[in-house]
Design a protein around this motif. Structure first.
Motif, PDB file in Angstrom:
ATOM      1  N   ARG A  51      -7.790  -6.918  -9.203  1.00  0.00           N
ATOM      2  CA  ARG A  51      -8.998  -7.522  -8.689  1.00  0.00           C
ATOM      3  C   ARG A  51     -10.259  -7.021  -9.666  1.00  0.00           C
ATOM      4  O   ARG A  51     -11.127  -8.010  -9.809  1.00  0.00           O
ATOM      5  CB  ARG A  51      -9.216  -7.359  -7.120  1.00  0.00           C
ATOM      6  N   HIS A  52     -10.254  -6.014 -10.158  1.00  0.00           N
ATOM      7  CA  HIS A  52     -11.678  -5.175 -10.612  1.00  0.00           C
ATOM      8  C   HIS A  52     -11.286  -4.858 -11.784  1.00  0.00           C
ATOM      9  O   HIS A  52     -10.187  -4.166 -12.189  1.00  0.00           O
ATOM     10  CB  HIS A  52     -12.036  -4.189  -9.663  1.00  0.00           C
ATOM     11  N   GLU A 150       1.033  -9.235   2.666  1.00  0.00           N
ATOM     12  CA  GLU A 150      -0.045  -8.576   3.838  1.00  0.00           C
ATOM     13  C   GLU A 150       0.359  -7.738   4.865  1.00  0.00           C
ATOM     14  O   GLU A 150      -0.513  -6.885   4.831  1.00  0.00           O
ATOM     15  CB  GLU A 150      -0.529 -10.020   4.289  1.00  0.00           C
ATOM     16  N   ARG A 153       0.777  -4.549   2.928  1.00  0.00           N
ATOM     17  CA  ARG A 153      -0.576  -3.648   2.576  1.00  0.00           C
ATOM     18  C   ARG A 153      -1.375  -3.342   3.735  1.00  0.00           C
ATOM     19  O   ARG A 153      -1.935  -2.459   3.609  1.00  0.00           O
ATOM     20  CB  ARG A 153      -0.956  -4.783   1.709  1.00  0.00           C
ATOM     21  N   SER A 154      -1.357  -4.150   4.900  1.00  0.00           N
ATOM     22  CA  SER A 154      -2.152  -3.620   5.800  1.00  0.00           C
ATOM     23  C   SER A 154      -1.600  -2.465   6.530  1.00  0.00           C
ATOM     24  O   SER A 154      -2.340  -1.600   7.278  1.00  0.00           O
ATOM     25  CB  SER A 154      -2.190  -4.769   7.021  1.00  0.00           C
ATOM     26  N   GLY A 156      -0.901  -0.174   4.450  1.00  0.00           N
ATOM     27  CA  GLY A 156      -1.031   1.210   3.739  1.00  0.00           C
ATOM     28  C   GLY A 156      -0.109   1.287   2.600  1.00  0.00           C
ATOM     29  O   GLY A 156      -0.608   2.115   1.484  1.00  0.00           O
ATOM     30  N   MET A 157       0.911   0.369   2.601  1.00  0.00           N
ATOM     31  CA  MET A 157       1.904   0.467   1.195  1.00  0.00           C
ATOM     32  C   MET A 157       1.212  -0.035   0.228  1.00  0.00           C
ATOM     33  O   MET A 157       0.417  -0.892   0.059  1.00  0.00           O
ATOM     34  CB  MET A 157       2.963  -0.246   1.852  1.00  0.00           C
ATOM     35  N   ASN A 158       1.695   0.669  -1.078  1.00  0.00           N
ATOM     36  CA  ASN A 158       0.704  -0.032  -1.901  1.00  0.00           C
ATOM     37  C   ASN A 158       1.520  -1.003  -2.888  1.00  0.00           C
ATOM     38  O   ASN A 158       2.538  -1.546  -2.478  1.00  0.00           O
ATOM     39  CB  ASN A 158       0.495   1.340  -3.374  1.00  0.00           C
TER      40      ASN A 158
END
Lengths: 250, 241
Positions: A51-52, A150, A153-154, A156-158
């Protein structure tokens, strides 16, 4: 017509056909494994984005773009030409008795004479199949519902944990049929390596037909052998599909 | 626990969230209601960074969610989320669904993670389904497993994104019961829902979101019983019909 077949030719050259079959199998197995691993890396690289900041541009221009270029080249040019290019142009540059970039001296001479055609063929076919397999991985990964990653990831898994534990195991089931097709294509395409002198099945048939000026017997024989190998391979893939198809609700 | 200031979210030219302000205290249960397309799911997904905010400030348990330098994964580990479509992992058993993240993220041993999972499955009434696969469960059971899966990370906040909207009517109750029990234990909860009964009975506050802003908020008796905003009244008339 069949009464005029001279099957004793095949009998006479049986060791050549057996060694050819063995060589075809050896090359195909290595290419399938190397191509699949390469395809996994390329497929993931093709989808990598952030994203960044630094990684956003790094992934876009230093990972995605080169991968797209690579895939485009290897899918857009004939495998036969790639084999010739690698064997006659690239390999002499890398492995050369006088000043090879990777190996030089007597070792280079030894490698070239003993394994030259094998190395070139395996390298070319693996690189080529990596490009195709990367598209299989990309499609497979993209076919998994967004909600799956999703949810992961929610928790906390990378990204990589999610890929390894959640996305790839599910994608793999869907990728089995196209991966099987790819393996079959590799078995058949390995026959192109006879052009650079790799002593595989097609080379055996060429040798026999050259010696006797007979074409039916040797080429029919290797056709049946190729057919047998690919039939076994499809049966194996079907077995895998049945075994790993469980638990996929969607 | 949650502090949101002037939260904005744009998709291209579409302004989904146009400045959301709110504070949610520890142990508070907030229900978010509003018409579809109002931005209530987007608001919820911004809270754990599944959607990236376009502007504004989000603090969850002291962590700036929309700061690109924070470890988003560590933050998410403390914020549980339950989805409309359950999103259980279909290739894993119920137990594996529950222990994967604790083992991967918290590096718990399989044994410890299994103990936690068993306790949670007992709590949601599904211990006997521990070895089942998601496709062998009803929708209500799947959603209860999904709640247990989120709880296995021992979150401080639980986000629910329309948790009962994909369920057959007769299965809604069992999920709401589990959520009610969780609220009773003092969990901080933000629930996007169309279940007005749950909002009325369980929540401390109701947010009515429309056109990307919180149009009205307050205790459920007030927002659902005597709404002051014309749009809230209009919306409630339609859903309570």
């Amino acid at each position: 017509m069949f009464s005029s077949f001279h099957w004793q030719i095949i009998e006479e050259y049986l060791p050549l056909f057996i060694e050819g079959t063995w060589m075809t199998l050896k090359a195909a197995v290595i290419c399938v494994i190397a191509g699949t691993l390469l395809g996994l890396v390329l497929g993931v690289g093709r989808l990598a984005e952030a994203r960044h900041g630094f990684y956003k541009y790094f992934l876009r221009y230093a990972v995605q773009l080169p991968v797209r270029f690579y895939v485009s080249f290897f899918r857009g040019t004939p495998l036969f030409v790639q084999i010739l290019l690698i064997h006659f142009a690239l390999m002499p540059l890398l492995i050369n008795p006088s000043g090879g970039l990777i190996v030089s001296g007597d070792l280079a001479r030894e490698i070239r004479s003993q394994y030259g055609a094998f190395l070139s063929a395996v390298l070319a076919i693996s690189l080529n199949s990596g490009a195709y397999v990367s598209e299989i991985f990309r499609a497979g990964i993209q076919s998994i519902d967004r909600g799956q990653s999703e949810a992961s990831r929610s928790l906390g898994m990378n990204y990589l944990q999610t890929l390894r534990k959640v996305v790839l195991p599910q994608a793999f089931r869907r990728m089995l049929p196209p991966l099987g097709n790819n393996a079959i294509a590799i078995v058949k395409d390995s026959s192109l390596a006879s052009a650079i002198g790799l002593a595989e099945l097609a080379y055996a048939a060429r040798t026999v037909s050259g010696a006797y000026a007979r074409y039916w017997e040797p080429y029919l024989t290797i056709s049946l052998i190729y057919w047998g190998i690919t039939l076994l391979l499809s049966a194996f893939v079907e077995h895998l599909e049945k075994r790993y198809g469980k638990g996929d609700a969607r | 626990m949650i502090h949101v200031k002037q939260l904005q979210k744009n998709y291209g030219n579409a302004h989904i969230l146009r400045g959301i302000d709110c504070d949610i205290a520890e142990s508070e249960v907030v229900c978010v209601i509003g018409p579809s397309g109002s931005g209530k799911s987007t608001f919820l997904r911004c809270l754990n960074g599944l959607e990236e905010a376009s502007g504004g400030e989000i603090l969850v348990d002291g962590v700036k969610v929309n700061d690109p330098t924070i470890d988003l994964n560590a933050m998410r580990a403390g914020v549980g989320m339950v989805f409309q479509r359950f999103n259980l992992f279909p290739h894993m058993s119920v137990l594996e669904n529950l222990i994967m993240a604790p083992m991967q993220v918290k590096k718990m041993s399989r044994k410890d993670a299994t103990l936690v999972a068993e306790k949670l499955l007992l709590k949601v009434g599904l211990l006997e389904k521990i070895d089942a696969f998601p496709n062998q469960l009803s929708g209500g059971q799947q959603q209860r497993v999904a709640i247990a899966r989120a709880l296995a990370m021992e979150p401080k906040v639980m986000l629910f994104d329309e948790p009962t909207s994909a369920l057959d009517p007769e299965l809604v109750g069992e999920v709401l019961t589990v959520m009610k029990a969780l609220a009773g234990e003092g969990m901080t909860m933000v629930v996007v829902t169309h279940e007005m009964g749950f909002a009325r009975d369980v929540s401390d506050r109701v947010f009515f979101i429309d056109q990307g802003v919180i149009m009205e908020q307050g205790p459920p008796q007030q927002v659902l019983g005597e709404p002051r905003n014309e749009r809230t009244r209009d919306f409630l008339r339609k859903v309570l019909l």
